[in-house]
Design a protein around this motif. Structure first.
Motif, PDB file in Angstrom:
ATOM      1  N   ALA A 250       0.838  -1.204   0.000  1.00 22.47           N
ATOM      2  CA  ALA A 250       0.000   0.000   0.000  1.00 22.47           C
ATOM      3  C   ALA A 250       0.876   1.258   0.000  1.00 22.47           C
ATOM      4  O   ALA A 250       1.967   1.277   0.564  1.00 22.47           O
ATOM      5  CB  ALA A 250      -0.931   0.001   1.207  1.00 22.47           C
ATOM      6  N   GLN A 251       0.377   2.320  -0.661  1.00 27.14           N
ATOM      7  CA  GLN A 251       1.161   3.554  -0.732  1.00 27.14           C
ATOM      8  C   GLN A 251       1.069   4.381   0.535  1.00 27.14           C
ATOM      9  O   GLN A 251       1.926   5.236   0.780  1.00 27.14           O
ATOM     10  CB  GLN A 251       0.697   4.381  -1.938  1.00 27.14           C
ATOM     11  N   GLN A 252       0.049   4.144   1.351  1.00 26.73           N
ATOM     12  CA  GLN A 252      -0.120   4.911   2.589  1.00 26.73           C
ATOM     13  C   GLN A 252       0.689   4.261   3.709  1.00 26.73           C
ATOM     14  O   GLN A 252       0.485   3.107   4.052  1.00 26.73           O
ATOM     15  CB  GLN A 252      -1.598   4.975   2.980  1.00 26.73           C
ATOM     16  N   ARG A 253       1.637   4.993   4.274  1.00 33.92           N
ATOM     17  CA  ARG A 253       2.480   4.451   5.338  1.00 33.92           C
ATOM     18  C   ARG A 253       1.696   4.302   6.641  1.00 33.92           C
ATOM     19  O   ARG A 253       0.616   4.877   6.814  1.00 33.92           O
ATOM     20  CB  ARG A 253       3.676   5.365   5.578  1.00 33.92           C
ATOM     21  N   GLY A 254       2.248   3.521   7.557  1.00 35.65           N
ATOM     22  CA  GLY A 254       1.669   3.410   8.884  1.00 35.65           C
ATOM     23  C   GLY A 254       2.064   4.599   9.748  1.00 35.65           C
ATOM     24  O   GLY A 254       2.665   5.571   9.271  1.00 35.65           O
ATOM     25  N   LYS A 255       1.774   4.506  11.032  1.00 33.71           N
ATOM     26  CA  LYS A 255       2.085   5.584  11.963  1.00 33.71           C
ATOM     27  C   LYS A 255       3.507   5.434  12.500  1.00 33.71           C
ATOM     28  O   LYS A 255       3.977   4.331  12.753  1.00 33.71           O
ATOM     29  CB  LYS A 255       1.094   5.589  13.123  1.00 33.71           C
ATOM     30  N   LEU A 256       4.179   6.557  12.682  1.00 36.04           N
ATOM     31  CA  LEU A 256       5.533   6.556  13.228  1.00 36.04           C
ATOM     32  C   LEU A 256       5.500   6.054  14.673  1.00 36.04           C
ATOM     33  O   LEU A 256       4.691   6.508  15.488  1.00 36.04           O
ATOM     34  CB  LEU A 256       6.127   7.964  13.178  1.00 36.04           C
ATOM     35  N   VAL A 257       6.392   5.120  15.006  1.00 35.80           N
ATOM     36  CA  VAL A 257       6.516   4.606  16.373  1.00 35.80           C
ATOM     37  C   VAL A 257       7.791   5.211  16.966  1.00 35.80           C
ATOM     38  O   VAL A 257       8.894   4.738  16.730  1.00 35.80           O
ATOM     39  CB  VAL A 257       6.583   3.060  16.389  1.00 35.80           C
ATOM     40  N   GLU A 258       7.629   6.272  17.695  1.00 38.12           N
ATOM     41  CA  GLU A 258       8.778   7.066  18.125  1.00 38.12           C
ATOM     42  C   GLU A 258       9.603   6.396  19.217  1.00 38.12           C
ATOM     43  O   GLU A 258      10.787   6.691  19.359  1.00 38.12           O
ATOM     44  CB  GLU A 258       8.305   8.449  18.594  1.00 38.12           C
ATOM     45  N   ASN A 259       8.998   5.521  20.002  1.00 36.05           N
ATOM     46  CA  ASN A 259       9.729   4.928  21.124  1.00 36.05           C
ATOM     47  C   ASN A 259      10.393   3.598  20.762  1.00 36.05           C
ATOM     48  O   ASN A 259      10.844   2.865  21.635  1.00 36.05           O
ATOM     49  CB  ASN A 259       8.797   4.719  22.326  1.00 36.05           C
ATOM     50  N   GLU A 260      10.452   3.245  19.455  1.00 34.69           N
ATOM     51  CA  GLU A 260      11.138   2.044  19.009  1.00 34.69           C
ATOM     52  C   GLU A 260      12.198   2.424  17.989  1.00 34.69           C
ATOM     53  O   GLU A 260      12.105   3.468  17.341  1.00 34.69           O
ATOM     54  CB  GLU A 260      10.148   1.041  18.409  1.00 34.69           C
ATOM     55  N   SER A 261      13.204   1.581  17.845  1.00 35.21           N
ATOM     56  CA  SER A 261      14.323   1.907  16.959  1.00 35.21           C
ATOM     57  C   SER A 261      14.593   0.767  15.996  1.00 35.21           C
ATOM     58  O   SER A 261      14.021  -0.326  16.109  1.00 35.21           O
ATOM     59  CB  SER A 261      15.583   2.215  17.771  1.00 35.21           C
ATOM     60  N   ASN A 262      15.485   1.010  15.060  1.00 39.38           N
ATOM     61  CA  ASN A 262      15.882   0.009  14.073  1.00 39.38           C
ATOM     62  C   ASN A 262      17.106  -0.785  14.505  1.00 39.38           C
ATOM     63  O   ASN A 262      17.723  -1.480  13.699  1.00 39.38           O
ATOM     64  CB  ASN A 262      16.160   0.678  12.731  1.00 39.38           C
ATOM     65  N   VAL A 263      17.484  -0.684  15.776  1.00 38.72           N
ATOM     66  CA  VAL A 263      18.623  -1.438  16.296  1.00 38.72           C
ATOM     67  C   VAL A 263      18.237  -2.903  16.429  1.00 38.72           C
ATOM     68  O   VAL A 263      17.236  -3.244  17.061  1.00 38.72           O
ATOM     69  CB  VAL A 263      19.076  -0.880  17.661  1.00 38.72           C
ATOM     70  N   LEU A 264      19.030  -3.775  15.827  1.00 38.81           N
ATOM     71  CA  LEU A 264      18.746  -5.204  15.890  1.00 38.81           C
ATOM     72  C   LEU A 264      19.138  -5.762  17.251  1.00 38.81           C
ATOM     73  O   LEU A 264      20.183  -5.410  17.805  1.00 38.81           O
ATOM     74  CB  LEU A 264      19.507  -5.944  14.788  1.00 38.81           C
ATOM     75  N   GLN A 265      18.295  -6.635  17.775  1.00 38.18           N
ATOM     76  CA  GLN A 265      18.543  -7.309  19.043  1.00 38.18           C
ATOM     77  C   GLN A 265      18.725  -8.798  18.790  1.00 38.18           C
ATOM     78  O   GLN A 265      18.376  -9.302  17.725  1.00 38.18           O
ATOM     79  CB  GLN A 265      17.367  -7.085  19.998  1.00 38.18           C
ATOM     80  N   ASP A 266      19.257  -9.494  19.765  1.00 40.55           N
ATOM     81  CA  ASP A 266      19.365 -10.940  19.621  1.00 40.55           C
ATOM     82  C   ASP A 266      17.963 -11.532  19.458  1.00 40.55           C
ATOM     83  O   ASP A 266      17.080 -11.307  20.278  1.00 40.55           O
ATOM     84  CB  ASP A 266      20.036 -11.542  20.861  1.00 40.55           C
ATOM     85  N   GLY A 267      17.745 -12.238  18.354  1.00 35.88           N
ATOM     86  CA  GLY A 267      16.441 -12.825  18.085  1.00 35.88           C
ATOM     87  C   GLY A 267      15.532 -11.981  17.220  1.00 35.88           C
ATOM     88  O   GLY A 267      14.396 -12.394  16.950  1.00 35.88           O
ATOM     89  N   SER A 268      15.993 -10.820  16.759  1.00 34.78           N
ATOM     90  CA  SER A 268      15.156 -10.004  15.872  1.00 34.78           C
ATOM     91  C   SER A 268      14.890 -10.756  14.570  1.00 34.78           C
ATOM     92  O   SER A 268      15.793 -11.374  14.004  1.00 34.78           O
ATOM     93  CB  SER A 268      15.841  -8.664  15.558  1.00 34.78           C
ATOM     94  N   LEU A 269      13.655 -10.681  14.097  1.00 34.48           N
ATOM     95  CA  LEU A 269      13.272 -11.292  12.827  1.00 34.48           C
ATOM     96  C   LEU A 269      13.163 -10.216  11.762  1.00 34.48           C
ATOM     97  O   LEU A 269      12.617  -9.131  12.018  1.00 34.48           O
ATOM     98  CB  LEU A 269      11.949 -12.032  12.961  1.00 34.48           C
TER      99      LEU A 269
END
Length: 445
Positions: A250-269
């Motif tokens: 879809a061309q319409q993006r979702g809502k920004l989640v400000e309290n989460e980041s793109n840092v990978l953690q152990d077990g991230s999928l």
């Protein structure tokens, strides 16, 4: 041609955007800066493709494999945002003709584009993932089909982007890894066309999403015995986190989640719309079972001499060295509805219920009757527990904690569906719990 230049384009998240001018892809053995001769390079983490149980069907070869370690490169190859230009769209190709200049092009209309140029960043390493076999792709990933097979041949329709995503790793401790949607092509460019989801951020910068998106899920409680599935999010080209779109493209993006980041953690999928990858950190892999431990568990299970409760024959798990071809004569089989383990037999069929349906002679429950296969990809296991549970209906065996975690973890499928699947072969799980406790009968003597 250039209407505007803004050298102060980097906000805290946007400035994390990196790219490589990849010079070689041997990430498993290349020496890293600061490593002494004979020393192992510093490892940032490992990527494991779900559904292959330790090896691709045709064998791991070069950059196309089921598991890849990302290690510190001999020389940093990251880049970071530098200058933003507003230009006339017909002049974009001329502006991007310099292959030594990394950039992202946002086409806003037929007459207007925004180009963000990037400059070298000596503090990061970049690794690119995608379907393309070009040299700038470090990890070549193809669509995974249930059963651990990959789509092959020119007729196979793939939903994975040629340049799907990139992972940026800090070269200094704690070696943080961040993920971004889209990868740079052979010309060192990323193009977001007129139909791609893109927008201006509140601080006047640009961001966007790829066609089928890059989804990420961080487990709650880490990847351990106490883990629980997290919430799936979408990662943007600039590494921001958004809720999922109504459908995958879809061309319409979702809502920004400000309290989460793109840092990978152990077990991230990481889901690339056709293949799902698991990220394991070096510290997390120390808690995972080793191949030697899995082999010891196999031998211990066989040493207990489990028997078929009807045929009274001794059962044994075959050696992984045999590969998964046809079941061995001593192979244990299970009724996946009840968990009773038997040797193979040809009776009890209930063809009116389906070709795979059998009636358990001990409890009379009718359901699939399949051979048991030990899970061999140790990085998918949450703990080194004994192989006590099997996924239904495929029959892959692992510890209870591992089975229950994956059975309650929904994996993306298609444009908006989610299904729990066996991490070892990719088969969709069935039944009330998706897995079953195995009930073995010991020897009578």
């Amino acid at each position: 041609m250039v209407l505007e230049g803004n050298p102060e384009v980097g906000s805290p998240r946007t400035s994390d955007l990196q790219h490589t001018g990849n010079k070689g892809s041997c990430l498993l053995s290349s020496p890293s800066e600061g490593a002494q001769p004979g020393e192992e390079p510093i490892k940032y983490g490992e990527l494991i493709v779900l559904g292959y149980n330790g090896c691709l069907a045709n064998g791991d070869k070069g950059r196309r494999r089921s598991r890849l370690a990302l290690s510190r490169r001999p020389h940093a190859n990251g880049v970071k945002p530098d200058v933003m230009h507003h230009i006339s769209t017909p002049l974009v190709s001329k502006a991007l003709s310099n292959r030594g200049q990394h950039s992202i092009s946002y086409t806003l209309s037929r007459s207007h584009s925004v180009i963000v140029e990037y400059t070298h960043d000596s503090d990061t390493d970049m690794f690119q993932i995608g379907r393309s076999t070009e040299n700038m792709i470090d990890f070549v990933v193809t669509d995974t089909s249930p059963g651990g097979s990959a789509a092959e041949g020119p007729s196979a329709q793939s939903t994975i982007s040629r340049y799907a995503c990139r992972i940026l790793c800090d070269r200094r401790p704690p070696y943080t890894a961040r993920i971004y949607a889209a990868g740079f092509d052979a010309s060192s460019n990323i193009f977001l066309g007129e139909r791609a989801a893109k927008w201006r951020t509140p601080d006047g910068l640009m961001d966007g999403l790829t066609t089928n998106g890059v989804l990420v899920m961080h487990p709650a409680g880490g990847f351990s015995e106490d883990s629980a599935p997290g919430v799936w999010r979408e990662i943007s080209v600039c590494g921001n986190v958004y809720t999922l779109r109504d459908s995958r493209s879809a061309q319409q993006r979702g809502k920004l989640v400000e309290n989460e980041s793109n840092v990978l953690q152990d077990g991230s999928l990481i889901d690339l719309c056709g293949a799902t990858l698991l990220w394991r950190t070096p510290a997390g892999l120390l808690r995972a079972p080793t191949l030697k431990q899995l082999e010891a568990q196999r031998q211990e299970a066989n040493a207990a001499r489990p028997q078929c409760p009807v045929g009274l024959s001794t059962l044994a798990f075959p050696s992984p060295a045999r590969g998964r071809t046809a079941p061995d004569k001593q192979q244990p089989w299970v009724y996946v509805r009840c968990g009773h383990v038997h040797g193979y037999h040809g009776w009890g069929c209930r063809r009116e219920r389906g070709p795979q349906e059998r009636e358990c002679p001990l409890c009379r429950l009718v359901g699939p009757y399949v051979p048991l296969w030990l899970g061999q990809e140790a990085g998918l296991c949450l703990d080194p527990g004994p192989p006590s549970h099997a996924f239904a209906p495929c029959g892959h065996v692992c510890s209870e904690k591992t089975a229950r975690y994956w059975a309650q973890t929904p994996l993306p499928h298609g444009t908006h569906a989610f299904h729990a699947a066996c991490p070892f072969c990719g088969a969709w799980l069935t039944g009330e719990h998706g897995c079953v406790r195995l009930i073995f009968q010991g020897p009578l003597d």
